[in-house]
Design an enzyme around this catalytic site. Structure first.
Site, PDB file in Angstrom:
ATOM      1  N   GLY A   1      24.302  14.500 -28.482  1.00  0.00           N
ATOM      2  CA  GLY A   1      23.825  14.945 -27.038  1.00  0.00           C
ATOM      3  C   GLY A   1      24.454  14.000 -25.907  1.00  0.00           C
ATOM      4  CB  ALA A   2      25.143  10.329 -25.543  1.00  0.00           C
TER       5      ALA A   2
ATOM      6  N   GLY B   1       0.856  -1.232   0.094  1.00  0.00           N
ATOM      7  CA  GLY B   1       0.078   0.095  -0.020  1.00  0.00           C
ATOM      8  C   GLY B   1       0.828   1.256  -0.027  1.00  0.00           C
ATOM      9  N   GLY B   2       0.227   2.294   0.500  1.00  0.00           N
ATOM     10  CA  GLY B   2       0.971   3.787   0.575  1.00  0.00           C
ATOM     11  C   GLY B   2       2.312   3.521   1.383  1.00  0.00           C
TER      12      GLY B   2
HETATM   13  C1  HXC Z   1      -3.853  -4.824  11.301  1.00  0.00           C
HETATM   14  C2  HXC Z   1      -3.048  -6.847  10.337  1.00  0.00           C
HETATM   15  C3  HXC Z   1      -2.696  -6.100   9.144  1.00  0.00           C
HETATM   16  C4  HXC Z   1      -3.125  -4.852   8.802  1.00  0.00           C
HETATM   17  C5  HXC Z   1      -1.571  -7.934   8.829  1.00  0.00           C
HETATM   18  N1  HXC Z   1      -2.233  -7.734   9.971  1.00  0.00           N
HETATM   19  N2  HXC Z   1      -2.027  -6.603   8.127  1.00  0.00           N
HETATM   20  N3  HXC Z   1      -3.562  -6.281  11.385  1.00  0.00           N
HETATM   21  N4  HXC Z   1      -3.714  -4.519   9.950  1.00  0.00           N
HETATM   22  N5  HXC Z   1      -2.964  -3.958   7.864  1.00  0.00           N
HETATM   23  C6  HXC Z   1      -2.243  -8.995  10.979  1.00  0.00           C
HETATM   24  C7  HXC Z   1      -3.047 -10.209  10.724  1.00  0.00           C
HETATM   25  O1  HXC Z   1      -4.240 -10.033  11.363  1.00  0.00           O
HETATM   26  C8  HXC Z   1      -2.181 -11.316  11.599  1.00  0.00           C
HETATM   27  O2  HXC Z   1      -2.831 -11.052  12.950  1.00  0.00           O
HETATM   28  C9  HXC Z   1      -0.817 -10.646  11.604  1.00  0.00           C
HETATM   29  O3  HXC Z   1      -0.936  -9.196  11.419  1.00  0.00           O
HETATM   30  C10 HXC Z   1       0.113 -11.501  10.436  1.00  0.00           C
HETATM   31  O4  HXC Z   1      -0.821 -11.263   9.260  1.00  0.00           O
HETATM   32  P1  HXC Z   1      -1.040 -12.486   8.460  1.00  0.00           P
HETATM   33  O5  HXC Z   1      -2.101 -12.226   7.442  1.00  0.00           O
HETATM   34  O6  HXC Z   1      -1.190 -13.848   9.207  1.00  0.00           O
HETATM   35  O7  HXC Z   1       0.366 -12.956   7.631  1.00  0.00           O
HETATM   36  P2  HXC Z   1       0.851 -13.225   6.303  1.00  0.00           P
HETATM   37  O8  HXC Z   1      -0.085 -14.452   5.804  1.00  0.00           O
HETATM   38  O9  HXC Z   1       2.307 -13.534   6.180  1.00  0.00           O
HETATM   39  O10 HXC Z   1       0.504 -12.151   5.253  1.00  0.00           O
HETATM   40  C11 HXC Z   1       0.887 -10.901   5.434  1.00  0.00           C
HETATM   41  C12 HXC Z   1       0.094  -9.967   4.530  1.00  0.00           C
HETATM   42  C13 HXC Z   1      -1.138 -10.000   4.906  1.00  0.00           C
HETATM   43  C14 HXC Z   1       0.578 -10.227   2.999  1.00  0.00           C
HETATM   44  C15 HXC Z   1       0.951  -8.436   4.718  1.00  0.00           C
HETATM   45  O11 HXC Z   1      -1.214  -9.796   6.087  1.00  0.00           O
HETATM   46  C16 HXC Z   1      -1.794  -8.652   4.545  1.00  0.00           C
HETATM   47  O12 HXC Z   1      -2.291  -8.596   3.066  1.00  0.00           O
HETATM   48  N6  HXC Z   1      -2.074  -7.937   5.088  1.00  0.00           N
HETATM   49  C17 HXC Z   1      -3.179  -6.487   4.702  1.00  0.00           C
HETATM   50  C18 HXC Z   1      -2.116  -5.675   3.953  1.00  0.00           C
HETATM   51  C19 HXC Z   1      -2.692  -4.294   3.628  1.00  0.00           C
HETATM   52  O13 HXC Z   1      -3.598  -4.121   2.636  1.00  0.00           O
HETATM   53  N7  HXC Z   1      -2.455  -3.387   4.237  1.00  0.00           N
HETATM   54  C20 HXC Z   1      -2.761  -1.935   4.241  1.00  0.00           C
HETATM   55  C21 HXC Z   1      -2.142  -1.350   3.218  1.00  0.00           C
HETATM   56  S1  HXC Z   1      -2.617   0.224   2.872  1.00  0.00           S
HETATM   57  P3  HXC Z   1      -2.743 -12.197  14.055  1.00  0.00           P
HETATM   58  O14 HXC Z   1      -3.484 -11.742  15.089  1.00  0.00           O
HETATM   59  O15 HXC Z   1      -3.645 -13.560  13.318  1.00  0.00           O
HETATM   60  O16 HXC Z   1      -1.264 -12.496  14.246  1.00  0.00           O
HETATM   61  C22 HXC Z   1      -1.543   1.038   3.768  1.00  0.00           C
HETATM   62  C23 HXC Z   1      -1.795   2.495   3.802  1.00  0.00           C
HETATM   63  C24 HXC Z   1      -0.713   3.470   3.954  1.00  0.00           C
HETATM   64  O17 HXC Z   1      -0.583   0.755   4.406  1.00  0.00           O
HETATM   65  C25 HXC Z   1      -0.996   4.901   3.921  1.00  0.00           C
HETATM   66  C26 HXC Z   1       0.157   5.800   3.587  1.00  0.00           C
HETATM   67  C27 HXC Z   1      -0.118   6.955   2.802  1.00  0.00           C
END
Ligand code: HXC
Length: 529
Positions: free
Chosen positions: A415-416, A182-183
């Site tokens: 130019g290069a 994500g971001g």
């Molecule tokens: C809260 C989260 C989380 C999140 C993971 N977890 N992502 N909790 N917020 N964004 C938690 C899970 O619930 C889990 O908790 C633990 O972290 C481990 O995650 P798993 O899914 O079991 O691990 P894995 O299978 O290795 O997968 C990892 C992952 C997946 C690929 C990162 O978790 C995932 O896709 N997460 C969401 C990613 C995402 O979309 N994030 C938001 C992006 S937007 P438990 O309790 O079971 O251990 C963003 C905006 C930034 O970041 C803005 C900037 C401007």
């Protein structure tokens, strides 16, 4: 129980603050126990995925015993047995030099970023700015913590701003040792160097699930944002590590070439002259179209043959990286004839521009080795924005205030020639090897333009090939050589290939006090983007 009584999860560790006789040893033992438990849990979760824990990564990166942790229990309630936030922060040393570090801890809530984690990371960058030391971020995170919503998003914004404030003041290095989604990707994207591992390392703005839902495209994590994609295609990453140990080792090596901040002099090491003499000229074939590996030339002229490439697999038609020449750290930019004949294109221009800009920010002299037939022609490059993106390299050289030493090895056309650290763009000392071809166009192209009428007539008379060859030979004799450039002051001299290292070294020595700062009327220029 009084209000001041903290009851720990283990009854035997109950501490009575009301008596003001805090049982320090027992409390410390409890803290240590919490830490050990957290690390054990982290090891179970991370090792199962073939990854180190945040603390193992920090220990591997830093000099043994040098880590001072900051805010270990921030973001948690010690009394309730919570071990703290999902990021480990602190200060330590690499090869005896101070650095600041933060490592996201995937074993705590997926390494996600909430209020506490944001505060800790920002405080770490602030500490690095205060101490004027490099900051290293190790990413392994699910991104913004969903439960904290806009608070988490706001923290990312603050990290972005802080990273931009630190840019050019202290070196910033990011290691992606897990997901970075994500971001959140823009946090490392704003730093100077990104290191990814072959496995377990992903960066993407929208993950495979979102891509599938919105576009129907079925793509794997690796194909969307794995280390191969970002090292070979997108240019996001600067190093493709075999594994975590390799990534951490490269970070240590990279830092040896960098000053700790923009005010510090460039690193200078004791150099012991080697008894190795390589015939540099023999590496480069005389025939200008025959390719050779410019890395062999670089290795032959730098200390101990050690050259640390940046973005080795991206835009391979240009090579950039760090080395030392007689002990002095330098940035090297060189056209690479074994890839696309060393032509300049959009990716090569941006790769070299960012590198020159980094060197300039940290007072690292730039040595440019030129062997370039020109810009790559064609609609693909024009449509990709070679005008806009190629301009970045001109900007980087033209605004650089560090010593610029340039050597034209074999050819520099059009130019290069100008772009690659030429005198007219600000090159301080510019040399060429004997016989180097410097001209607006190669003989074939030039003759067909300036002798169009003679060639048309020769075609009618049936001797076009003969006339073309004669005109080409005359053009080459009169125009395609370095002697006109020497006479015009565009070159400071013709040097023997085997004197290249000594000439560069002497030039760097002569230029060492150069540190011009552009003092034009503008608040800042408007670099092509
Ligand atoms: C809260 C989260 C989380 C999140 C993971 N977890 N992502 N909790 N917020 N964004 C938690 C899970 O619930 C889990 O908790 C633990 O972290 C481990 O995650 P798993 O899914 O079991 O691990 P894995 O299978 O290795 O997968 C990892 C992952 C997946 C690929 C990162 O978790 C995932 O896709 N997460 C969401 C990613 C995402 O979309 N994030 C938001 C992006 S937007 P438990 O309790 O079971 O251990 C963003 C905006 C930034 O970041 C803005 C900037 C401007």
């Amino acid at each position: 129980m009084s209000d001041s009584m903290i009851t720990l999860t283990d009854e035997s560790l109950t501490i009575d603050h009301s008596s003001r006789e805090v049982d320090r040893e027992r409390f410390i033992a409890y803290q240590n126990e919490l830490s050990a438990q957290a690390e054990e849990k982290a090891q179970q979760r991370q090792h199962a995925k073939g990854k180190m824990t945040a603390r193992e990564r920090i220990d591997t990166l830093l000099d043994p015993g040098s880590f001072t942790e900051i805010g270990q229990f921030v973001g948690g309630n010690v009394a309730e047995g919570f071990k703290g936030a999902a990021v480990v922060c602190g200060l330590g040393q690499i090869n005896g030099r101070q650095v600041a570090i933060y490592a996201q801890d995937f074993s705590v809530q997926g390494g996600t970023l909430g209020e506490a984690e944001g505060d800790k990371i920002i405080a770490t960058i602030d500490k690095a700015l205060l101490l004027r030391i490099p900051v290293i971020g190790i990413m392994d995170s699910g991104g913004a913590r969903i439960q904290e919503g806009v608070v988490a998003l706001g923290q990312y914004g603050r990290i972005f701003k802080k990273t931009c404030q630190a840019s050019g003041v202290i070196p910033q290095i990011s290691l992606i040792l897990g997901p970075c989604a994500g971001g959140a990707v823009y946090s490392p994207a704003l730093t100077d160097f990104i290191i990814m591992t072959k496995d377990n390392s992903h960066m993407f703005v929208t993950g495979p699930d979102v891509v599938r839902a919105t576009t129907g495209e079925d793509v794997s994590f690796a194909d969307l944002g794995g280390a191969q994609v970002h090292n070979f295609q997108s240019g996001v990453a600067h190093y493709l590590a075999e594994d975590e140990d390799d990534a951490l080792d490269y970070t240590r090596t990279l830092l040896t070439y960098l000053p700790s901040n923009s005010d510090e002099p460039v690193p200078f090491y004791d150099y012991i002259e080697e008894d190795v003499h390589i015939d540099v000229g023999a590496i480069v074939p005389d025939e200008t179209k025959v390719p050779y590996d410019v890395v062999d030339v670089i290795s032959a002229i730098v200390d101990y043959g050690e050259f640390v490439q940046i973005q080795e697999f991206f835009a391979r038609n240009i090579v950039v990286g760090f080395a030392c020449i007689e002990g002095r750290s330098v940035g090297i930019v060189a056209n690479q004839p074994i890839h696309d004949a060393g032509t300049l294109d959009v990716d090569a221009s941006e790769k070299a521009a960012r590198f020159v800009q980094f060197c300039d920010a940290f007072k690292i002299p730039v040595v440019t080795l030129v062997d370039v037939p020109g810009y790559r022609p064609g609609t693909q490059q024009e449509q990709a924005g070679i005008i806009r993106r190629g301009a970045k390299l001109i900007w980087a050289y033209a605004t650089a205030s560090v010593p610029l030493v340039t050597v034209i090895l074999r050819k520099a056309y059009g130019g290069a020639y100008i772009v690659m650290g030429s005198k007219s763009l600000g090159g301080d000392l510019v040399y060429a090897w004997p016989g180097a071809e410097i001209a607006v166009l190669g003989a074939d192209g030039a003759v067909s333009i300036i002798h169009r009428r003679e060639l048309a007539k020769a075609l009618e008379e049936g001797n076009e090939a003969e006339v073309h060859a004669e005109l080409s030979a005359a053009y080459t004799r009169n125009n395609v050589n370095p002697y006109l450039s020497v006479a015009r002051g565009e070159l400071d001299g013709i040097i023997s290939p085997n004197d290249t290292r000594a000439t560069i070294s002497a030039s760097l020595e002569a230029l060492q006090t150069k540190n011009t700062i552009y003092t034009g009327p503008a608040r800042h220029g408007n670099m092509p983007m």
